[in-house]
Design an enzyme around this catalytic site. Structure first.
Site, short mmCIF file in Angstrom:
data_model
loop_
_atom_site.label_atom_id
_atom_site.label_comp_id
_atom_site.label_asym_id
_atom_site.label_seq_id
_atom_site.Cartn_x
_atom_site.Cartn_y
_atom_site.Cartn_z
N HIS A 1 -18.62 -15.63 -42.20
CA HIS A 1 -19.60 -16.00 -43.22
C HIS A 1 -18.94 -16.62 -44.45
O HIS A 1 -19.47 -17.56 -45.03
CB HIS A 1 -20.46 -14.78 -43.59
N ASP B 1 -38.55 -24.29 -37.26
CA ASP B 1 -37.57 -25.05 -36.48
C ASP B 1 -36.73 -25.90 -37.45
O ASP B 1 -37.26 -26.79 -38.13
CB ASP B 1 -38.35 -25.93 -35.50
N ASP C 1 -25.54 -22.66 -39.22
CA ASP C 1 -25.00 -21.39 -38.72
C ASP C 1 -25.79 -21.04 -37.47
O ASP C 1 -26.70 -20.22 -37.49
CB ASP C 1 -25.16 -20.32 -39.81
N PRO D 1 -32.15 -23.03 -27.84
CA PRO D 1 -32.79 -23.58 -29.03
C PRO D 1 -31.83 -24.31 -29.97
O PRO D 1 -32.24 -25.16 -30.75
CB PRO D 1 -33.39 -22.35 -29.74
N1 AG3 Z 1 -23.17 -17.57 -35.10
C1 AG3 Z 1 -22.82 -17.56 -33.74
C2 AG3 Z 1 -21.64 -18.33 -33.31
C3 AG3 Z 1 -21.55 -18.42 -31.81
C4 AG3 Z 1 -21.00 -17.23 -31.15
N2 AG3 Z 1 -20.81 -17.53 -29.75
C5 AG3 Z 1 -20.56 -16.62 -28.79
N3 AG3 Z 1 -20.45 -15.35 -29.06
N4 AG3 Z 1 -20.45 -17.04 -27.57
C6 AG3 Z 1 -23.76 -16.31 -35.33
C7 AG3 Z 1 -24.48 -16.11 -36.56
C8 AG3 Z 1 -23.67 -15.44 -37.60
N5 AG3 Z 1 -24.34 -15.59 -38.85
#
Ligand code: AG3
Length: 289
Positions: A68, A143, A162, A169
């Site tokens: 983050h 969306d 993020d 999606p």
């Molecule tokens: N962001 C996810 C990144 C992808 C993770 N991929 C995986 N585990 N195969 C998550 C949101 C965090 N705020």
């Protein structure tokens, strides 16, 4: 989730790499199928709470600060004066919380397609949601692709994507059509940053992202890398793109004097995260021809 004979483990299998990441689970706290995906929350032995979407690790209590902070502070200290920020996805609100630490930010819109991600984060990851009541924050459940298409031209200074992996999606968030709309929604000096998967496992994706960003009209593209122990390979990246100029460093003094606490990010780390391994330099140089 795979079970071993003695204890329960959550595992994410990393095909086609023949690898997996596992956490010993104390309890499954919640699971639900939303119109978009299946969300699960576990309590783990060593990483605190874990949220998964469609079986893939999204975050844990223990190490989400790295991701983050790296999704927010480098891009915000690269833009000369970011005031209006859009977070697409990020329904757990961890990125939003970091964005709101910047006193100069006046508007932070978070556009998450699945409201249940946020409602479950409020319940199971309350620290990540502690800034949701900030008057500068607006949580929208729509969306993100449509949001950006319909955004006022030039409105945003920074767009942070993020998202989950580029399947389901989130797939459209990695394409030229979307990037094109993002350029329109960005003002002068506008910057986009996107989570861009593992430099070890997904180099083809990283080069595709670079190609698509350049083709859609961004003037310059730069990837940063950082550890993320719970994601595939434990090594992750984000990729920044600048609407109208080449990257030329960041506001280093401001990063050093930041008026808020961080656990991972600092100015030296920021500089280090932009230094790429040789094979990445070569792959990106080859794209420029
Ligand atoms: N962001 C996810 C990144 C992808 C993770 N991929 C995986 N585990 N195969 C998550 C949101 C965090 N705020």
């Amino acid at each position: 989730m795979s079970l071993d004979t003695n204890t329960e483990w959550y595992s994410e299998i990393h095909d086609p790499n023949g690898a997996a990441f596992s956490l010993r689970v104390k309890a499954k706290l919640h699971e639900e199928k939303t119109p978009f995906q299946t969300i699960a929350i576990y309590d783990t032995e060593g990483f605190g709470r874990l949220m998964t979407i469609d079986g893939l690790v999204m975050l844990t209590d223990r190490d989400n600060f790295i991701y983050h902070e790296m999704m927010s502070h480098p891009v915000l200290f690269t833009h000369p004066n970011p005031k209006r920020v859009l977070v697409i996805g990020g329904g757990d609100c961890g990125t939003l919380r970091e964005v709101l630490r910047h006193p100069g930010v006046e508007v932070a819109h978070q556009v998450e397609i699945d409201e249940r991600v946020t409602r479950l984060a409020e319940e199971y990851f309350p620290l990540l949601c502690e800034s949701n009541g900030d008057p500068r924050a607006e949580l929208l459940f729509e969306d993100g692709i449509r949001w950006v298409k319909e955004a006022e031209a030039g409105y945003y200074d920074v767009i942070i994507i993020d998202s989950t992996d580029p399947v389901g999606p989130a797939e459209g968030l990695f394409g030229e059509a979307f990037y094109h709309d993002a350029i329109r929604a960005l003002g002068t000096h506008g910057l986009l940053v996107q989570q861009s998967e593992s430099p070890l496992y997904h180099m083809h994706l990283l080069t595709d992202i670079h190609k698509a960003l350049r083709r859609s009209g961004f003037a310059d593209v730069q990837s940063l890398h950082f550890p993320q122990p719970v994601y595939p390979s434990g090594w992750w990246s984000c990729t920044m793109a600048c609407k109208d100029a080449a990257f030329s460093g960041f506001r280093e003094q401001a990063a050093r004097e930041r008026p808020f606490a961080t656990r991972y990010y600092n100015a030296d780390l920021h500089r280090g995260a932009t230094a790429l391994p040789t094979y990445m330099q070569e792959a990106f140089a080859a794209l420029k021809g």
